[in-house]
Write an enzyme that holds these catalytic residues in place. Sequence first.
Site, PDB file in Angstrom:
ATOM      1  N   LYS A   9       2.090  -6.531   6.270  1.00  9.46           N
ATOM      2  CA  LYS A   9       1.415  -7.235   5.661  1.00  9.46           C
ATOM      3  C   LYS A   9       1.629  -8.667   5.863  1.00  9.46           C
ATOM      4  CE  LYS A   9       1.972  -3.905   1.391  1.00  9.46           C
ATOM      5  NZ  LYS A   9       2.413  -3.866   0.004  1.00  9.46           N
ATOM      6  N   TYR A  49      -7.174   0.081  -0.830  1.00  9.66           N
ATOM      7  CA  TYR A  49      -6.520   0.086  -2.227  1.00  9.66           C
ATOM      8  C   TYR A  49      -7.457   0.656  -3.312  1.00  9.66           C
ATOM      9  CZ  TYR A  49      -2.140  -2.091  -0.065  1.00  9.66           C
ATOM     10  OH  TYR A  49      -1.131  -2.585   0.683  1.00  9.66           O
ATOM     11  N   ASN A 112       5.930  -7.189  -0.207  1.00  8.57           N
ATOM     12  CA  ASN A 112       7.082  -6.251   0.074  1.00  8.57           C
ATOM     13  C   ASN A 112       6.954  -5.963   1.460  1.00  8.57           C
ATOM     14  OD1 ASN A 112       4.828  -4.611  -0.336  1.00  8.57           O
ATOM     15  ND2 ASN A 112       5.683  -3.447  -1.936  1.00  8.57           N
ATOM     16  N   HIS A 115       3.311  -1.628   4.544  1.00  8.64           N
ATOM     17  CA  HIS A 115       2.589  -0.390   3.884  1.00  8.64           C
ATOM     18  C   HIS A 115       2.917   0.704   4.547  1.00  8.64           C
ATOM     19  CE1 HIS A 115      -0.267   1.844   2.067  1.00  8.64           C
ATOM     20  NE2 HIS A 115      -0.629   2.310   3.249  1.00  8.64           N
ATOM     21  N   GLU A 126      -6.275   6.299   5.331  1.00  7.08           N
ATOM     22  CA  GLU A 126      -5.952   4.929   5.837  1.00  7.08           C
ATOM     23  C   GLU A 126      -6.206   4.723   7.526  1.00  7.08           C
ATOM     24  OE1 GLU A 126      -2.339   4.560   4.015  1.00  7.08           O
ATOM     25  OE2 GLU A 126      -3.072   4.671   2.128  1.00  7.08           O
TER      26      GLU A 126
END
Length: 137
Positions: A9, A49, A112, A115, A126
């Site tokens: 990310k 998402y 974080n 992914h 995805e």
Amino acid sequence: MAQTFVMVKPDGVRRGLVGEVIRRLEQKGLRLKAMKLIQVTPELAGKHYEEHRDKPFYGELISFITSGPSVPMVWEGREAVQVARTLMGTTDPVKAQPGTIRGDFALAITENIVHGSDSEESAEREISIYFSPEELV
Ligand code: IDP
């Protein structure tokens, strides 16, 4: 052979952790099938998402994931989905075990680092959002 979708990310790219994430996945024995550096658009982020659309953190998540370049990747290997998630650690870095990517490098729940798909079905979905079949080598 199982495949999974992993993405470093924007916080991971900004902090220079792309190599660290790749190193850990390679060291475990997963094989890299596809990778690129992209700026995720709001449209791509919305597709990725979509299951979180009604969550209170959705707006924050979309603005974060579109805030800078990301590195989407496809990895292959035995139980690739579960293996990648184990290496990443739990969603909330506060609870992630030391030795995992989130446990070692993150503190905030939105930022974080990485992914990883949560099932083989999510992985397939995805991968098709971020890559065309010809991009998998
Ligand atoms: P995962 O990335 O570990 O699969 P998900 O539940 O699918 O976790 O959530 C997607 C992403 O949304 C997380 O990685 C995190 O960046 C963000 N997120 C999840 N829960 C929260 C929250 O409670 N507040 C803010 N962001 C969250």
